[in-house]
Design a protein around this motif. Structure first.
Motif, mmCIF file in Angstrom:
data_model
loop_
_atom_site.group_PDB
_atom_site.id
_atom_site.type_symbol
_atom_site.label_atom_id
_atom_site.label_comp_id
_atom_site.label_asym_id
_atom_site.label_seq_id
_atom_site.Cartn_x
_atom_site.Cartn_y
_atom_site.Cartn_z
ATOM 1 N N ASN A 111 -4.637 -0.455 -9.619
ATOM 2 C CA ASN A 111 -4.814 -1.777 -10.225
ATOM 3 C C ASN A 111 -5.906 -1.814 -11.287
ATOM 4 O OD1 ASN A 111 -2.759 -3.088 -8.696
ATOM 5 N ND2 ASN A 111 -4.128 -3.012 -6.918
ATOM 6 N N GLN A 149 0.921 -8.900 -12.200
ATOM 7 C CA GLN A 149 0.612 -8.776 -10.777
ATOM 8 C C GLN A 149 0.086 -7.384 -10.469
ATOM 9 O OE1 GLN A 149 4.098 -8.664 -8.127
ATOM 10 N NE2 GLN A 149 5.391 -8.752 -9.951
ATOM 11 N N GLN A 150 -0.663 -7.310 -9.385
ATOM 12 C CA GLN A 150 -1.226 -6.039 -8.981
ATOM 13 C C GLN A 150 -0.267 -5.296 -8.052
ATOM 14 O OE1 GLN A 150 -5.112 -6.685 -7.282
ATOM 15 N NE2 GLN A 150 -6.040 -7.187 -9.255
ATOM 16 N N SER A 153 0.779 -3.700 -4.631
ATOM 17 C CA SER A 153 0.473 -3.954 -3.221
ATOM 18 C C SER A 153 0.142 -2.634 -2.528
ATOM 19 C CB SER A 153 1.668 -4.602 -2.532
ATOM 20 O OG SER A 153 2.763 -3.689 -2.476
ATOM 21 N N GLU A 154 -0.370 -2.723 -1.313
ATOM 22 C CA GLU A 154 -0.690 -1.517 -0.550
ATOM 23 C C GLU A 154 0.568 -0.687 -0.302
ATOM 24 O OE1 GLU A 154 -2.646 -0.194 3.760
ATOM 25 O OE2 GLU A 154 -2.857 -2.251 3.027
ATOM 26 N N GLU A 155 1.675 -1.359 0.000
ATOM 27 C CA GLU A 155 2.933 -0.643 0.237
ATOM 28 C C GLU A 155 3.383 0.090 -1.024
ATOM 29 O OE1 GLU A 155 7.478 -2.051 0.759
ATOM 30 O OE2 GLU A 155 6.197 -2.517 2.484
ATOM 31 N N GLU A 156 3.250 -0.555 -2.166
ATOM 32 C CA GLU A 156 3.655 0.078 -3.423
ATOM 33 C C GLU A 156 2.773 1.282 -3.746
ATOM 34 O OE1 GLU A 156 5.544 -3.783 -5.772
ATOM 35 O OE2 GLU A 156 3.386 -3.402 -5.832
#
Length: 245
Positions: free
Chosen positions: A80, A122-123, A125-128
Motif C-alpha cells: 500500500n 483503495q488499498q 487487503s490482507e488477503e490480497e
C-alpha cells in the motif's frame, strides 16, 4: 471464493501447457483484481495485465529510471505504497489515489525480479497481500523453469557448434579419448591413443583444445604420466555418439 481456492487456481496456471508470461501475469491480475507488472531483476517489464481491460499492450512500456533503481533495493514486500506520480515511461493512464504493492520474487539467495501490483482508490487487503506473496512464489518457479530451458537450449547449440567445427579425424580422436576414459573423468596418454587409431598426436591435442575452449571439458597435463581429463557437459557424449554412427 475462498483464499485457499484462489491460491490453488494460481498454482493450476503453472500446469498449463505452453504457459506464457502473459498468461501468468493475467491470472495474477484476475485473482487479485489489480494491475500487475512482472519486472525482471534488471528492471525490465516482462509482461503486464490491466484489471478489467482487454486493450492492446504498449510494447514500449518501461519503468522510469528513478523508480527502477528504487525497486531494485526492495527485498521484502512493501504494501500500500501511495503513488504520487506515474512510475511508467510513455504512459498517460496514471490516476491519482493509486496504491502499489511491491513484492520481491526470490530465487535461493538472490532476487529474480519483482511483482508490481496497483489498485485505484483503495488499498490492498490482507488477503490480497497473501495472494500477492503466493503469486511471487509462482512467478519465481516460472522464471526459474524458463531460465533452465534457455540454458538447456544454449548448451545444445554450443554442442552443435563444436561438433560442426571438428574434422572427421578430430571426431574420431575424441571418440577414442572418451572411450578410453570409460566415464566422466580419468587419465590418458594421447600418444598411445594416436598410435592405436593411426592419427597424429596433434589431432587429439587440437580437438581437446576446442572442447576445452567451449567449456565441455577440463584438462591438465601431468607430464610423462599423461593428461587428466574431466568432462563437464555429459550431454556432449550423447551428441558425439550420434555423430559417429
Amino acid at each position: 471464493m475462498s483464499l485457499l481456492q484462489k491460491i490453488q487456481d494460481l498454482e493450476d496456471v503453472l500446469k498449463k501447457e505452453q504457459l506464457t508470461v502473459d498468461d501468468l501475469v493475467a491470472a495474477i491480475s484476475s485473482e487479485i483484481a489489480c494491475n500487475s507488472y512482472l519486472v525482471s531483476a534488471e528492471g525490465k517489464i516482462l509482461s503486464y495485465s490491466l484489471a478489467g481491460s482487454n486493450s492492446d499492450k504498449n510494447a514500449d512500456l518501461a519503468l522510469k529510471l528513478e523508480f527502477k533503481q528504487r525497486v531494485g533495493f526492495v527485498f521484502q514486500t512493501v504494501a500500500n505504497l501511495p503513488l504520487e506520480a506515474n512510475f511508467l515511461e510513455n504512459d498517460n493512464s496514471f490516476a491519482p489515489n493509486t496504491h502499489m504493492a511491491i513484492v520481491p520474487i526470490h530465487h535461493l539467495t538472490s532476487t529474480a525480479g519483482h511483482l508490481l501490483l496497483t489498485k485505484k482508490a483503495q488499498q490492498f487487503s490482507e488477503e490480497e497481500l497473501i495472494l500477492a506473496e503466493a503469486s511471487s512464489l509462482i512467478a519465481g518457479i516460472y522464471l526459474y523453469e524458463k531460465a533452465n530451458e534457455n540454458n538447456s537450449d544454449s548448451q545444445h547449440n554450443n554442442i552443435e557448434m563444436v561438433l560442426e567445427s571438428l574434422s572427421f579425424s578430430e571426431i574420431k580422436a575424441i571418440h577414442s579419448v572418451f572411450t578410453e576414459l570409460n566415464g566422466l573423468e580419468g587419465f590418458l596418454v594421447a600418444s598411445k591413443i594416436a598410435d592405436r587409431i593411426g592419427i597424429s598426436r596433434s589431432v587429439i591435442v587440437n580437438a581437446m583444445r576446442k572442447l576445452e575452449s567451449a567449456g565441455i571439458v577440463n584438462s591438465r597435463s601431468l607430464g610423462i604420466k599423461g593428461t587428466y581429463i574431466k568432462i563437464k557437459n555429459s550431454s556432449f557424449l550423447e551428441a558425439l555418439k550420434l555423430k559417429v554412427r
